[in-house]
Design a protein around this motif. Sequence first.
Motif, short mmCIF file in Angstrom:
data_model
loop_
_atom_site.label_atom_id
_atom_site.label_comp_id
_atom_site.label_asym_id
_atom_site.label_seq_id
_atom_site.Cartn_x
_atom_site.Cartn_y
_atom_site.Cartn_z
N ALA A 143 -2.10 8.15 8.88
CA ALA A 143 -1.40 8.48 10.07
C ALA A 143 -1.45 7.28 11.26
CB ALA A 143 -2.08 9.67 10.77
N SER A 144 -1.95 5.87 10.57
CA SER A 144 -1.95 4.90 11.46
C SER A 144 -0.78 4.33 12.05
CB SER A 144 -2.67 3.78 10.79
OG SER A 144 -2.13 3.46 9.67
N GLY A 145 0.39 4.92 11.51
CA GLY A 145 1.84 4.32 11.89
C GLY A 145 2.23 3.14 11.29
N LEU A 146 1.23 2.93 10.23
CA LEU A 146 1.88 1.57 9.17
C LEU A 146 2.49 2.26 8.11
CD1 LEU A 146 -1.73 -0.10 10.00
CD2 LEU A 146 0.71 -1.15 10.14
N ALA A 147 3.74 1.87 8.01
CA ALA A 147 4.42 3.02 7.09
C ALA A 147 3.89 3.04 5.71
CB ALA A 147 5.90 2.35 6.82
N SER A 148 2.94 3.96 5.42
CA SER A 148 2.36 4.26 4.05
C SER A 148 3.40 4.55 3.11
CB SER A 148 1.27 5.32 4.27
OG SER A 148 1.77 6.29 4.64
N SER A 149 4.50 5.03 3.19
CA SER A 149 5.54 5.12 2.20
C SER A 149 6.00 3.82 1.78
CB SER A 149 6.62 6.26 2.74
OG SER A 149 7.43 5.60 3.66
N ALA A 150 6.02 2.84 2.80
CA ALA A 150 6.60 1.70 2.13
C ALA A 150 5.61 0.92 0.97
CB ALA A 150 6.87 0.81 3.33
N SER A 151 4.41 0.95 1.41
CA SER A 151 3.57 0.40 0.35
C SER A 151 3.23 1.50 -0.58
CB SER A 151 2.09 -0.03 1.10
OG SER A 151 1.55 1.21 1.87
N GLY A 152 3.17 2.54 -0.64
CA GLY A 152 3.14 3.82 -1.43
C GLY A 152 4.24 3.60 -2.58
N PHE A 153 5.47 3.65 -2.27
CA PHE A 153 6.44 3.42 -3.26
C PHE A 153 6.67 2.06 -3.96
CE2 PHE A 153 7.92 7.28 -1.15
CZ PHE A 153 7.88 8.22 -2.11
N ALA A 154 6.23 0.92 -3.15
CA ALA A 154 6.09 -0.19 -3.84
C ALA A 154 5.32 -0.40 -4.91
CB ALA A 154 6.04 -1.41 -2.79
N ALA A 155 3.95 0.15 -4.63
CA ALA A 155 2.88 0.20 -5.43
C ALA A 155 3.20 1.09 -6.83
CB ALA A 155 1.65 0.59 -4.99
N LEU A 156 4.01 2.41 -6.30
CA LEU A 156 3.99 3.12 -7.60
C LEU A 156 5.17 2.58 -8.44
CD1 LEU A 156 3.98 6.01 -8.62
CD2 LEU A 156 5.63 6.85 -7.05
N ALA A 157 6.12 2.01 -7.93
CA ALA A 157 7.32 1.45 -8.75
C ALA A 157 6.90 0.34 -9.80
CB ALA A 157 8.34 1.12 -7.58
N PHE A 158 5.85 -0.27 -9.23
CA PHE A 158 5.12 -1.34 -9.99
C PHE A 158 4.57 -0.84 -11.08
CE2 PHE A 158 5.78 -5.69 -7.95
CZ PHE A 158 5.89 -6.27 -8.85
N ALA A 159 3.70 0.06 -10.88
CA ALA A 159 2.50 0.53 -11.55
C ALA A 159 3.32 1.60 -12.68
CB ALA A 159 1.50 1.36 -10.86
N ALA A 160 4.10 2.45 -12.17
CA ALA A 160 5.11 3.34 -13.15
C ALA A 160 5.73 2.57 -14.15
CB ALA A 160 5.87 4.34 -12.33
N THR A 161 6.44 1.49 -13.89
CA THR A 161 7.37 0.77 -14.67
C THR A 161 6.44 0.31 -15.81
OG1 THR A 161 7.66 -0.88 -13.20
CG2 THR A 161 9.13 0.47 -13.37
N ARG A 162 5.36 -0.44 -15.27
CA ARG A 162 4.17 -1.18 -16.17
C ARG A 162 3.78 -0.06 -17.26
NH1 ARG A 162 6.30 -5.13 -14.17
NH2 ARG A 162 5.27 -7.04 -13.92
N ALA A 163 3.31 1.15 -16.61
CA ALA A 163 2.80 2.21 -17.37
C ALA A 163 3.63 2.58 -18.50
CB ALA A 163 2.37 3.16 -16.53
N ALA A 164 5.02 2.51 -18.14
CA ALA A 164 5.98 3.10 -19.24
C ALA A 164 6.48 1.65 -20.26
CB ALA A 164 7.01 3.65 -18.64
N GLY A 165 5.96 0.83 -19.84
CA GLY A 165 6.11 -0.36 -20.89
C GLY A 165 7.12 -1.27 -20.30
#
Length: 319
Positions: free
Chosen positions: A99-121
């Motif tokens: 809730a700090s007002g620093l868009a956590s959805s931006a860093s959240g989905f960027a990290a998720l997109a990287f990690a999920a694609t790598r996990a799927a090979g």
Amino acid sequence: MTEWAKAVAHPNIALAKYWGKLARPGNYPAVPSLSVTLAGLATTTAVRFRDDLAADLFTLDGARPRDASRVVELLSRVREMSGERRFAEVVSANDFPTASGLASSASGFAALAFAATRAAGLDWGESRVSDLARQSSASAARSVFGGFVELTVNADSAAIVAPPDRLDLRVVVAVTSEDAKGTGSTDGMRRTAEKSPFYAAWLEEAPKSYARLRAALLAKDFGAVGELAEASALAMHASAIAAGTVYFAPATLAALHAVRVLRSKGVAVFATIDAGPHLKALALGDADAATVKAHLLTTPGVLRVIDARPGEGARVGEA
Ligand code: DP6
């Protein structure tokens, strides 16, 4: 069970704001935006696909969020584009308050997109990862890259405009509330598009101010960047407010006033505000940032401040 794939990403703050979407499917912004990716604050996300799951399992900061639909949608896209058919376990943590007002959805989905694609090979480059992140949250497309980053209209991926050291920028975040925001940006944009008599004016003006801001940044003209950034935020909020969507709290206006008083005294400081009550002050160099910080800390309703500066993009690995 696959190995954990981990990625880290940082939040970003838009200097030229994204507000509003194109009518076409795929979550494309209606206006170009330009942001700065911030160092010092990070989301770390780990993903592994498991044989024994009947649904995707998502943990954020140790808890199971009530609505994980956007995370499940991203994972489903990854499954469609890879040979992976299993459900995934996702463990994500922010080292800054959600809730700090620093868009956590931006860093959240960027990290998720990287990690999920790598996990799927899938060994995708940054542009494809940014495209995937954009479909979940358009501002997340920008957090894939470091420094000053743009996302233009109809572009699938964000792109770098300038490296982090283009400006010796400091972002001082004035935190004005510890609660999560009321109206999310997706809903706020939808309401603005549906109801605001000023939405058409915003769509007309935003591309011009983005172009001016981009040129000022490339010319290293901090005064012009700051002025245009503050104007972009105020125009975005004016269009939202006219639709009844008010993100400002009393402390937001007090902090905006403090920034403007300091500026009238000769300090080059400017303000930007996103879809929440916090204010982000933009200054150049440590000395001005310290002055701004001291003023904001004595502003009524400002609970604390967070210091940030331009930093690197998302990457595979840990924070
Ligand atoms: C005010 O990227 O959160 O922060 O694409 O619907 O998820 P969705 O919206 P989101 O909107 C960010 C809006 C903003 C301005 C900006 O970051 O450009």
